[in-house]
Design an enzyme around this catalytic site. Structure first.
Site, short mmCIF file in Angstrom:
data_model
loop_
_atom_site.label_atom_id
_atom_site.label_comp_id
_atom_site.label_asym_id
_atom_site.label_seq_id
_atom_site.Cartn_x
_atom_site.Cartn_y
_atom_site.Cartn_z
N GLY A 45 5.91 -3.31 8.00
CA GLY A 45 4.47 -3.12 8.01
C GLY A 45 3.82 -3.87 6.85
O GLY A 45 4.48 -4.12 5.83
N GLN A 50 -2.47 -5.76 0.78
CA GLN A 50 -1.26 -6.41 0.22
C GLN A 50 -1.34 -7.93 0.23
O GLN A 50 -0.53 -8.59 -0.40
CB GLN A 50 -0.02 -5.95 0.98
CG GLN A 50 0.29 -4.47 0.73
CD GLN A 50 1.53 -4.05 1.48
OE1 GLN A 50 1.47 -3.78 2.67
NE2 GLN A 50 2.66 -4.01 0.79
N CYS A 107 8.37 -0.82 -0.21
CA CYS A 107 7.04 -1.42 -0.03
C CYS A 107 7.12 -2.85 -0.53
O CYS A 107 7.66 -3.10 -1.61
CB CYS A 107 6.01 -0.61 -0.83
SG CYS A 107 4.34 -1.27 -0.70
N LEU A 108 6.55 -3.78 0.23
CA LEU A 108 6.62 -5.20 -0.17
C LEU A 108 5.87 -5.44 -1.48
O LEU A 108 6.12 -6.44 -2.15
CB LEU A 108 6.06 -6.09 0.94
CG LEU A 108 6.90 -6.12 2.24
CD1 LEU A 108 6.21 -6.99 3.29
CD2 LEU A 108 8.32 -6.62 1.98
N HIS A 149 2.39 5.12 5.89
CA HIS A 149 2.49 4.29 4.69
C HIS A 149 1.38 3.23 4.68
O HIS A 149 0.70 3.03 3.66
CB HIS A 149 3.89 3.64 4.65
CG HIS A 149 4.13 2.75 3.48
ND1 HIS A 149 5.06 3.05 2.49
CD2 HIS A 149 3.58 1.56 3.13
CE1 HIS A 149 5.05 2.07 1.59
NE2 HIS A 149 4.17 1.16 1.96
N GLU A 150 1.20 2.56 5.83
CA GLU A 150 0.21 1.49 5.90
C GLU A 150 -1.22 2.02 5.87
O GLU A 150 -2.09 1.44 5.21
CB GLU A 150 0.42 0.63 7.15
CG GLU A 150 1.80 -0.04 7.25
CD GLU A 150 2.22 -0.76 5.98
OE1 GLU A 150 1.36 -1.28 5.24
OE2 GLU A 150 3.43 -0.82 5.73
N HIS A 153 -2.25 2.62 2.42
CA HIS A 153 -2.67 1.38 1.74
C HIS A 153 -4.16 1.10 2.01
O HIS A 153 -4.88 0.67 1.11
CB HIS A 153 -1.89 0.18 2.29
CG HIS A 153 -0.60 -0.10 1.58
ND1 HIS A 153 -0.53 -0.39 0.24
CD2 HIS A 153 0.67 -0.18 2.05
CE1 HIS A 153 0.74 -0.62 -0.10
NE2 HIS A 153 1.49 -0.50 0.98
ZN ZN Z 1 3.52 -0.65 1.24
#
Ligand code: ZN
Length: 189
Positions: A45, A50, A107-108, A149-150, A153
């Site tokens: 995701g 991000q 998480c990226l 999670h997304e 964000h």
């Molecule tokens: Zn993340």
């Protein structure tokens, strides 16, 4: 185009995303670039924050993960998860529909940091798709985790905010180091 991923310590990760009112050519390009960026980084995701855009837009694809199952219900009936992949969620609203479940998350924007996080195991999701059409589904497993999670964000929330105190304390040094590194890099720009 693969875009650079914003790392923890960058202020945009704490910004609530603006609602998307219209699917413009710019939004379409952004969606394509986000998928490319997510795939290049082997993520499941990616949220607009991000890649530096505070917008209510996220892309998800759980198909590459084979050891963590997902479930899907469309109109109250079980459906193939792959049938809605790759998934674009615009202005998503997520409602818990199940018990809390603990599971591993990364998480990226937090390279090499992983931790167990408790979240509802099943959620109802309402959003617009990539064409601006309404989308509604119930999901569980990894997909439910990814959606939550997304969506966090998009509201300026990060997975470290969902960690219990003990878990967060264990990785606090790594978090501080990452934040300092990001701030130093931003100061140089
Ligand atoms: Zn993340």
């Amino acid at each position: 185009m693969v875009l650079p991923i914003v790392q923890y310590g960058s202020p945009v990760l704490r910004k609530k995303g603006a609602k998307i009112e219209k699917i413009t050519p710019e939004i379409k390009t952004l969606i394509a670039d986000m998928f490319e960026t997510m795939e290049a980084n082997h993520g499941v995701g990616l949220a607009a924050q991000q890649i530096g855009e505070a917008k209510q837009l996220t892309v998800i694809d759980v198909r590459a993960v084979t050891d963590r199952p997902s479930t899907l219900e469309l109109d109250g009936k079980p459906a193939e998860v792959a049938s809605i992949m790759p998934l674009v969620l615009i202005n998503p609203e997520v409602t818990p529909a199940g018990e809390m479940v603990k599971g591993g998350e990364g998480c990226l924007s937090f390279p090499e940091i992983y931790a167990d996080i408790s979240r509802p195991g099943i959620v109802d999701v309402k959003a617009l798709d990539a064409h601006g059409n309404p989308l509604a589904f119930r999901c569980g497993g990894l997909l439910a985790r990814a959606v939550q999670h997304e969506t966090d964000h998009l509201n300026g929330l990060l997975f470290i905010d969902r960690m219990d105190k003990k878990t967060k304390a264990e990785i606090q040094m790594d978090l501080d180091a990452l934040q300092a590194e990001t701030k130093a890099a931003l100061a140089k720009k």
